[in-house]
Write a protein that holds these residues in place. Structure first.
Motif, mmCIF file in Angstrom:
data_model
loop_
_atom_site.group_PDB
_atom_site.id
_atom_site.type_symbol
_atom_site.label_atom_id
_atom_site.label_comp_id
_atom_site.label_asym_id
_atom_site.label_seq_id
_atom_site.Cartn_x
_atom_site.Cartn_y
_atom_site.Cartn_z
ATOM 1 N N GLN A 174 54.028 50.216 43.075
ATOM 2 C CA GLN A 174 53.993 51.510 42.411
ATOM 3 C C GLN A 174 52.624 52.179 42.477
ATOM 4 O OE1 GLN A 174 55.514 49.956 38.769
ATOM 5 N NE2 GLN A 174 57.625 50.553 39.198
ATOM 6 N N ALA A 175 51.682 51.578 43.178
ATOM 7 C CA ALA A 175 50.384 52.219 43.378
ATOM 8 C C ALA A 175 50.548 53.386 44.346
ATOM 9 C CB ALA A 175 49.381 51.209 43.919
ATOM 10 N N GLY A 176 49.723 54.414 44.182
ATOM 11 C CA GLY A 176 49.778 55.565 45.080
ATOM 12 C C GLY A 176 49.415 56.846 44.363
ATOM 13 N N ARG A 207 45.778 47.285 44.570
ATOM 14 C CA ARG A 207 46.366 48.205 45.536
ATOM 15 C C ARG A 207 46.115 49.626 45.064
ATOM 16 N NH1 ARG A 207 52.594 48.457 47.919
ATOM 17 N NH2 ARG A 207 52.270 50.326 49.192
ATOM 18 N N GLY A 208 45.637 50.453 45.979
ATOM 19 C CA GLY A 208 45.307 51.836 45.639
ATOM 20 C C GLY A 208 43.873 51.950 45.160
ATOM 21 N N LEU A 227 47.144 56.383 41.187
ATOM 22 C CA LEU A 227 47.396 55.182 40.392
ATOM 23 C C LEU A 227 46.940 53.944 41.162
ATOM 24 C CD1 LEU A 227 48.776 54.392 37.664
ATOM 25 C CD2 LEU A 227 50.769 53.765 39.039
ATOM 26 N N GLN A 228 46.000 53.218 40.554
ATOM 27 C CA GLN A 228 45.531 51.945 41.108
ATOM 28 C C GLN A 228 46.100 50.806 40.273
ATOM 29 O OE1 GLN A 228 41.400 50.479 40.441
ATOM 30 N NE2 GLN A 228 41.254 50.422 42.672
ATOM 31 N N LYS A 281 48.963 46.042 52.195
ATOM 32 C CA LYS A 281 48.367 47.127 51.422
ATOM 33 C C LYS A 281 47.653 46.621 50.176
ATOM 34 C CE LYS A 281 51.721 50.562 53.003
ATOM 35 N NZ LYS A 281 52.755 51.550 52.616
ATOM 36 N N ILE A 282 47.770 45.323 49.937
ATOM 37 C CA ILE A 282 47.095 44.712 48.785
ATOM 38 C C ILE A 282 45.737 44.190 49.249
ATOM 39 C CG2 ILE A 282 47.203 42.904 47.045
ATOM 40 C CD1 ILE A 282 50.219 43.085 47.144
ATOM 41 N N HIS A 283 44.669 44.654 48.612
ATOM 42 C CA HIS A 283 43.308 44.288 48.968
ATOM 43 C C HIS A 283 42.731 43.379 47.878
ATOM 44 C CE1 HIS A 283 44.021 47.411 51.851
ATOM 45 N NE2 HIS A 283 43.995 48.376 50.921
ATOM 46 N N SER A 284 41.518 42.928 48.093
ATOM 47 C CA SER A 284 40.892 42.035 47.103
ATOM 48 C C SER A 284 39.438 42.431 46.872
ATOM 49 C CB SER A 284 40.960 40.571 47.574
ATOM 50 O OG SER A 284 40.241 40.398 48.783
ATOM 51 N N ALA A 285 39.038 42.356 45.617
ATOM 52 C CA ALA A 285 37.644 42.543 45.221
ATOM 53 C C ALA A 285 37.081 41.179 44.871
ATOM 54 C CB ALA A 285 37.545 43.492 44.029
ATOM 55 N N VAL A 286 35.891 40.868 45.401
ATOM 56 C CA VAL A 286 35.277 39.552 45.198
ATOM 57 C C VAL A 286 33.870 39.744 44.639
ATOM 58 C CG1 VAL A 286 34.597 37.374 46.267
ATOM 59 C CG2 VAL A 286 36.594 38.604 47.136
ATOM 60 N N VAL A 287 33.568 39.060 43.548
ATOM 61 C CA VAL A 287 32.224 39.086 42.987
ATOM 62 C C VAL A 287 31.721 37.653 42.858
ATOM 63 C CG1 VAL A 287 33.037 39.089 40.580
ATOM 64 C CG2 VAL A 287 30.745 39.940 41.118
ATOM 65 N N THR A 288 30.469 37.420 43.242
ATOM 66 C CA THR A 288 29.864 36.097 43.156
ATOM 67 C C THR A 288 28.557 36.169 42.385
ATOM 68 O OG1 THR A 288 28.719 36.411 45.285
ATOM 69 C CG2 THR A 288 30.874 35.322 45.340
ATOM 70 N N SER A 289 28.190 35.042 41.813
ATOM 71 C CA SER A 289 26.907 34.921 41.123
ATOM 72 C C SER A 289 26.374 33.515 41.368
ATOM 73 C CB SER A 289 27.054 35.185 39.623
ATOM 74 O OG SER A 289 25.785 35.125 38.977
ATOM 75 N N ASP A 290 25.149 33.415 41.847
ATOM 76 C CA ASP A 290 24.543 32.121 42.158
ATOM 77 C C ASP A 290 23.727 31.607 40.976
ATOM 78 O OD1 ASP A 290 25.583 32.077 44.744
ATOM 79 O OD2 ASP A 290 23.912 33.261 45.530
ATOM 80 N N LEU A 291 24.016 30.388 40.572
ATOM 81 C CA LEU A 291 23.256 29.717 39.509
ATOM 82 C C LEU A 291 22.294 28.747 40.174
ATOM 83 C CD1 LEU A 291 26.184 28.952 37.028
ATOM 84 C CD2 LEU A 291 24.682 30.948 37.064
ATOM 85 N N LYS A 292 21.018 29.019 40.045
ATOM 86 C CA LYS A 292 20.011 28.192 40.701
ATOM 87 C C LYS A 292 19.326 27.278 39.684
ATOM 88 C CE LYS A 292 19.186 31.786 44.158
ATOM 89 N NZ LYS A 292 18.198 32.690 44.784
ATOM 90 N N ARG A 293 19.016 26.077 40.133
ATOM 91 C CA ARG A 293 18.355 25.068 39.289
ATOM 92 C C ARG A 293 19.127 24.860 37.983
ATOM 93 N NH1 ARG A 293 13.754 22.385 39.908
ATOM 94 N NH2 ARG A 293 12.718 21.496 38.091
ATOM 95 N N VAL A 294 20.332 24.360 38.136
ATOM 96 C CA VAL A 294 21.202 24.094 36.988
ATOM 97 C C VAL A 294 20.616 22.959 36.151
ATOM 98 C CG1 VAL A 294 23.493 23.301 36.312
ATOM 99 C CG2 VAL A 294 23.237 24.898 38.211
ATOM 100 N N THR A 295 20.612 23.118 34.833
ATOM 101 C CA THR A 295 20.065 22.105 33.924
ATOM 102 C C THR A 295 21.187 21.420 33.148
ATOM 103 O OG1 THR A 295 19.788 23.655 32.083
ATOM 104 C CG2 THR A 295 17.977 23.486 33.668
ATOM 105 N N GLY A 296 20.868 20.272 32.579
ATOM 106 C CA GLY A 296 21.842 19.537 31.783
ATOM 107 C C GLY A 296 22.306 20.306 30.568
ATOM 108 N N ASP A 297 21.442 21.184 30.038
ATOM 109 C CA ASP A 297 21.822 21.981 28.873
ATOM 110 C C ASP A 297 22.959 22.955 29.196
ATOM 111 O OD1 ASP A 297 19.871 20.714 27.440
ATOM 112 O OD2 ASP A 297 18.362 22.274 27.754
#
Length: 354
Positions: free
Chosen positions: A87-89, A143-144, A108-109, A180-196
């Protein structure tokens, strides 16, 4: 003569304006984002007589399509009974004027809801060794439109509306050629992970708060780290000495080596008493007044042992704390309670007959 010409010119202009096509009227443009699975989503239009999608008119009387037209109170609203990707369009609301421009165009998205425990939210690797790196990844199909904005946040206080901190995010939108279905991708890098950071929650959210109905997907970090903050506590009941240890580690320690020395001995005089698999040990009745206890704790990360030693904990049989504990234990004994009852009864009787 000039006056008559002016009147004639004015009449011609008015007549020309009266026959201008209605298409010159301004079309109202709207972009609307909805969640797949939402129900009874309305696209509003006033003064319309027809909705068009993809060049085809919408009849509005076919409930199987999920598109129903509501003509209540002079409006001509289109109601989507249950939102799907199909129904997107671009929806155009028209009137009966020939060659008229649309009264309204609603783009309509449709986006999928964010859900934890599925491919929406992932952390790689699933288990991180302390001082290593990890990547948070969130994927959302749509989509849309140009694609929704996404972001990763660290949840500081889940009960507070502002109880989160935004991370550094990188987003890209992947357009599918076969679908017609697309994808949005977001990433975040965690550097020097601690035990806390072990057990801490991170959420993927839509950047626009209007779409919080899409829910947030959440992951929790699993961080492996050696034992630390090792604290031994010593208690005694009826002279029986018991020690327990509290420690922070992941995975949990599997070895607890208990050591003991008398207070008049040097630190180097510690003796290994026993090794247990549980964070507690009963020493029994110790022959002496003052002892020091400590514990060496071990866990294993990828098969490699990691140890940490606690600070000394003092057991003093003459301390007010231990004397009070022993006294309370003595009073709690059923036999001792009966003896004390008869003793105080006899004392009371002696006063009565005196």
């Amino acid at each position: 003569m000039v006056h008559r010409c002016a009147i004639l010119t004015f009449a011609v202009v008015v007549a020309a304006l009266s026959v201008l096509p209605a298409s010159r009227a301004e079309t109202k443009m709207e972009t609307k984002t909805v969640i797949a699975g939402d129900t009874n989503v309305a696209l509003a239009c006033v003064g319309g007589t027809q909705w068009i999608l993809g060049g085809e008119p919408i009849t509005g009387d076919d409930t199987a399509s999920g598109l129903v037209i509501n003509k209540a109170q002079g409006s001509y609203n289109l109601v989507i009974t249950k939102v799907t990707f199909d129904q997107a369009g671009s929806y155009m609301c028209m009137n009966d004027v020939p060659d008229a421009a649309p009264l309204q165009i609603t783009n309509l998205q449709v986006i999928e809801p964010l859900r934890s425990g599925v491919e929406n939210c992932l952390v790689s690797p699933t288990t991180v060794i302390e001082n290593g790196t990890a990547q948070l990844r969130c994927t959302l199909n749509y989509r849309g439109g140009k694609g929704p904005g996404l972001r990763w946040v660290y949840v500081v206080n889940p009960k507070a509306a502002t109880g989160f901190e935004e991370l550094n995010n990188t987003q890209r939108n992947n357009a599918s050629r076969s679908s017609k279905i697309h994808s949005a991708v977001v990433t975040s890098d965690l550097k020097r992970v601690t035990g806390d950071m072990n057990g801490k929650a991170y959420q993927c959210r839509l950047s626009d708060n209007k779409y919080e109905s899409a829910r947030n997907c959440e992951v929790k970090l699993a961080v492996l780290f050696p034992p630390r903050n090792v604290v031994v506590t010593v208690s005694a009941t009826k002279g029986v000495v018991k020690a327990s240890v509290a420690v922070s580690a992941n995975p949990a320690p599997d070895s607890f080596q208990w050591q003991l020395r008398q207070s008049n001995e040097s630190v180097n005089a510690y003796k290994n008493v026993t090794t247990t698999a549980k964070p507690e040990h009963v020493f029994g009745q110790l022959q002496g007044l003052r002892y020091y206890v400590r514990c060496v704790v071990t866990n294993r990360i990828n098969g490699a042992p990691h140890t940490a030693m606690s600070a000394e904990a003092l057991y003093d049989s003459q301390s007010p704390q231990h004397l009070a504990a022993n006294a309370a234990a003595d009073l709690s004994s059923p036999v001792r309670a009966v003896v004390l009852f008869f003793f105080y009864s006899c004392v009371s009787c002696s006063f009565l007959f005196c």
